[in-house]
Design a protein around this motif. Sequence first.
Motif, PDB file in Angstrom:
ATOM      1  N   ASN A   1      -9.412  16.646   0.659  1.00  0.00           N
ATOM      2  CA  ASN A   1      -8.040  16.488   1.172  1.00  0.00           C
ATOM      3  C   ASN A   1      -7.865  15.214   2.002  1.00  0.00           C
ATOM      4  N   MET A   2      -8.398  14.116   1.486  1.00  0.00           N
ATOM      5  CA  MET A   2      -8.276  12.833   2.176  1.00  0.00           C
ATOM      6  C   MET A   2      -7.572  11.797   1.275  1.00  0.00           C
ATOM      7  N   ASP A   3      -6.686  12.290   0.419  1.00  0.00           N
ATOM      8  CA  ASP A   3      -6.075  11.419  -0.592  1.00  0.00           C
ATOM      9  C   ASP A   3      -5.387  10.199   0.015  1.00  0.00           C
ATOM     10  N   GLU A   4      -4.574  10.419   1.044  1.00  0.00           N
ATOM     11  CA  GLU A   4      -3.782   9.325   1.599  1.00  0.00           C
ATOM     12  C   GLU A   4      -4.670   8.236   2.184  1.00  0.00           C
ATOM     13  N   VAL A   5      -5.663   8.637   2.968  1.00  0.00           N
ATOM     14  CA  VAL A   5      -6.559   7.658   3.607  1.00  0.00           C
ATOM     15  C   VAL A   5      -7.363   6.896   2.562  1.00  0.00           C
ATOM     16  N   ILE A   6      -7.965   7.624   1.618  1.00  0.00           N
ATOM     17  CA  ILE A   6      -8.797   6.987   0.596  1.00  0.00           C
ATOM     18  C   ILE A   6      -7.954   6.096  -0.317  1.00  0.00           C
ATOM     19  N   ASP A   7      -6.729   6.528  -0.633  1.00  0.00           N
ATOM     20  CA  ASP A   7      -5.854   5.703  -1.473  1.00  0.00           C
ATOM     21  C   ASP A   7      -5.573   4.360  -0.816  1.00  0.00           C
ATOM     22  N   HIS A   8      -5.284   4.389   0.483  1.00  0.00           N
ATOM     23  CA  HIS A   8      -5.042   3.147   1.220  1.00  0.00           C
ATOM     24  C   HIS A   8      -6.302   2.291   1.275  1.00  0.00           C
TER      25      HIS A   8
ATOM     26  N   SER B   1       0.832  -1.211   0.000  1.00  0.00           N
ATOM     27  CA  SER B   1       0.000   0.000   0.000  1.00  0.00           C
ATOM     28  C   SER B   1       0.865   1.260   0.000  1.00  0.00           C
ATOM     29  N   ARG B   2       2.133   1.134   0.410  1.00  0.00           N
ATOM     30  CA  ARG B   2       3.024   2.292   0.442  1.00  0.00           C
ATOM     31  C   ARG B   2       3.498   2.681  -0.949  1.00  0.00           C
ATOM     32  N   ASP B   3       3.535   1.695  -1.844  1.00  0.00           N
ATOM     33  CA  ASP B   3       4.104   1.932  -3.172  1.00  0.00           C
ATOM     34  C   ASP B   3       3.020   1.833  -4.245  1.00  0.00           C
ATOM     35  N   GLN B   4       1.959   2.616  -4.077  1.00  0.00           N
ATOM     36  CA  GLN B   4       0.845   2.569  -5.013  1.00  0.00           C
ATOM     37  C   GLN B   4       1.144   3.397  -6.254  1.00  0.00           C
ATOM     38  N   LYS B   5       0.620   2.920  -7.372  1.00  0.00           N
ATOM     39  CA  LYS B   5       0.727   3.651  -8.630  1.00  0.00           C
ATOM     40  C   LYS B   5      -0.674   3.832  -9.202  1.00  0.00           C
TER      41      LYS B   5
ATOM     42  N   ILE C   1     -19.286  -4.098 -16.319  1.00  0.00           N
ATOM     43  CA  ILE C   1     -18.703  -4.257 -14.977  1.00  0.00           C
ATOM     44  C   ILE C   1     -17.382  -3.508 -14.882  1.00  0.00           C
ATOM     45  N   GLY C   2     -16.532  -3.682 -15.891  1.00  0.00           N
ATOM     46  CA  GLY C   2     -15.228  -3.024 -15.895  1.00  0.00           C
ATOM     47  C   GLY C   2     -15.341  -1.510 -15.869  1.00  0.00           C
ATOM     48  N   VAL C   3     -16.179  -0.957 -16.742  1.00  0.00           N
ATOM     49  CA  VAL C   3     -16.359   0.501 -16.812  1.00  0.00           C
ATOM     50  C   VAL C   3     -16.960   1.041 -15.516  1.00  0.00           C
ATOM     51  N   PHE C   4     -17.966   0.333 -14.982  1.00  0.00           N
ATOM     52  CA  PHE C   4     -18.616   0.761 -13.745  1.00  0.00           C
ATOM     53  C   PHE C   4     -17.612   0.857 -12.593  1.00  0.00           C
ATOM     54  N   LEU C   5     -16.788  -0.169 -12.415  1.00  0.00           N
ATOM     55  CA  LEU C   5     -15.832  -0.192 -11.308  1.00  0.00           C
ATOM     56  C   LEU C   5     -14.735   0.852 -11.481  1.00  0.00           C
ATOM     57  N   ILE C   6     -14.266   1.045 -12.720  1.00  0.00           N
ATOM     58  CA  ILE C   6     -13.216   2.042 -12.973  1.00  0.00           C
ATOM     59  C   ILE C   6     -13.742   3.453 -12.698  1.00  0.00           C
ATOM     60  N   ILE C   7     -14.942   3.747 -13.192  1.00  0.00           N
ATOM     61  CA  ILE C   7     -15.542   5.070 -12.957  1.00  0.00           C
ATOM     62  C   ILE C   7     -15.762   5.299 -11.463  1.00  0.00           C
ATOM     63  N   LYS C   8     -16.191   4.256 -10.765  1.00  0.00           N
ATOM     64  CA  LYS C   8     -16.435   4.360  -9.324  1.00  0.00           C
ATOM     65  C   LYS C   8     -15.142   4.712  -8.577  1.00  0.00           C
ATOM     66  N   VAL C   9     -14.044   4.041  -8.920  1.00  0.00           N
ATOM     67  CA  VAL C   9     -12.756   4.310  -8.266  1.00  0.00           C
ATOM     68  C   VAL C   9     -12.275   5.725  -8.583  1.00  0.00           C
ATOM     69  N   LEU C  10     -12.400   6.139  -9.839  1.00  0.00           N
ATOM     70  CA  LEU C  10     -11.987   7.492 -10.231  1.00  0.00           C
ATOM     71  C   LEU C  10     -12.805   8.552  -9.495  1.00  0.00           C
ATOM     72  N   PHE C  11     -14.098   8.291  -9.342  1.00  0.00           N
ATOM     73  CA  PHE C  11     -14.965   9.227  -8.621  1.00  0.00           C
ATOM     74  C   PHE C  11     -14.574   9.293  -7.150  1.00  0.00           C
ATOM     75  N   GLU C  12     -14.235   8.155  -6.562  1.00  0.00           N
ATOM     76  CA  GLU C  12     -13.802   8.124  -5.165  1.00  0.00           C
ATOM     77  C   GLU C  12     -12.517   8.929  -4.983  1.00  0.00           C
ATOM     78  N   ARG C  13     -11.603   8.799  -5.929  1.00  0.00           N
ATOM     79  CA  ARG C  13     -10.347   9.557  -5.854  1.00  0.00           C
ATOM     80  C   ARG C  13     -10.598  11.055  -6.011  1.00  0.00           C
ATOM     81  N   LEU C  14     -11.556  11.404  -6.854  1.00  0.00           N
ATOM     82  CA  LEU C  14     -11.909  12.818  -7.036  1.00  0.00           C
ATOM     83  C   LEU C  14     -12.477  13.397  -5.750  1.00  0.00           C
ATOM     84  N   ILE C  15     -13.382  12.661  -5.121  1.00  0.00           N
ATOM     85  CA  ILE C  15     -13.962  13.109  -3.845  1.00  0.00           C
ATOM     86  C   ILE C  15     -12.881  13.250  -2.784  1.00  0.00           C
ATOM     87  N   ALA C  16     -11.948  12.295  -2.762  1.00  0.00           N
ATOM     88  CA  ALA C  16     -10.845  12.335  -1.788  1.00  0.00           C
ATOM     89  C   ALA C  16      -9.995  13.579  -1.985  1.00  0.00           C
ATOM     90  N   SER C  17      -9.752  13.939  -3.238  1.00  0.00           N
ATOM     91  CA  SER C  17      -8.956  15.147  -3.530  1.00  0.00           C
ATOM     92  C   SER C  17      -9.686  16.404  -3.092  1.00  0.00           C
TER      93      SER C  17
END
Length: 200
Positions: A104-111, A35-39, A85-101
Amino acid sequence: MVGLICITIAKAAFTNRFNDFSAILGNSKYLNIYSRDQKFFDKFDALLFTNFVISTAIFICICYRVLHSDLRLDPNSMLKIIFSIGVFLIIKVLFERLIASLFNMDEVIDHYIFQKTSYTNFFGMLLIPVNALLIYSITPSKLLLYFILSFLLILLVISLGTSLKRYQNLIKSNLFYFILYLCTLEIAPYVILYKFVTLY
């Protein structure tokens, strides 16, 4: 076969990581180390995610065929399910990352996303032998499907419990935001998807 090929490539190219990943339900070594070395794009996760999407689509088709024996799914419908299924899950993750940004919860949400994705990919591996048995060996029945779904649900609860335990102090101090997150990003998308599928 495509799912098996993806897993084989992942194991051959990332042997140590795959071995740690295989024991993810038993210990948190994999989550603590990787989890420390995420890309943004990780080849190992991409291979396992591809298998998860395909395996899930196959399992959905099996359930659909058992519950609606008078209906048949053609190859085009199967591809549409995989793509959806693939598109739904990818969009969901991208949306979660957007909300995290935005909050200002990037680190927690990324983990959290990494942990959730890891468990999801592990379930995808479990579905390969399950699908193989249901297609080539055992005649699936409603009772058997309910048993498999119950087993997968138990594993999901265990993984969710592990995630909650890992971030329990943070959740307690931000309980309102956590409940809001669950409702908007974890529950609502699946409710909307269910409504869309049942209607169309």
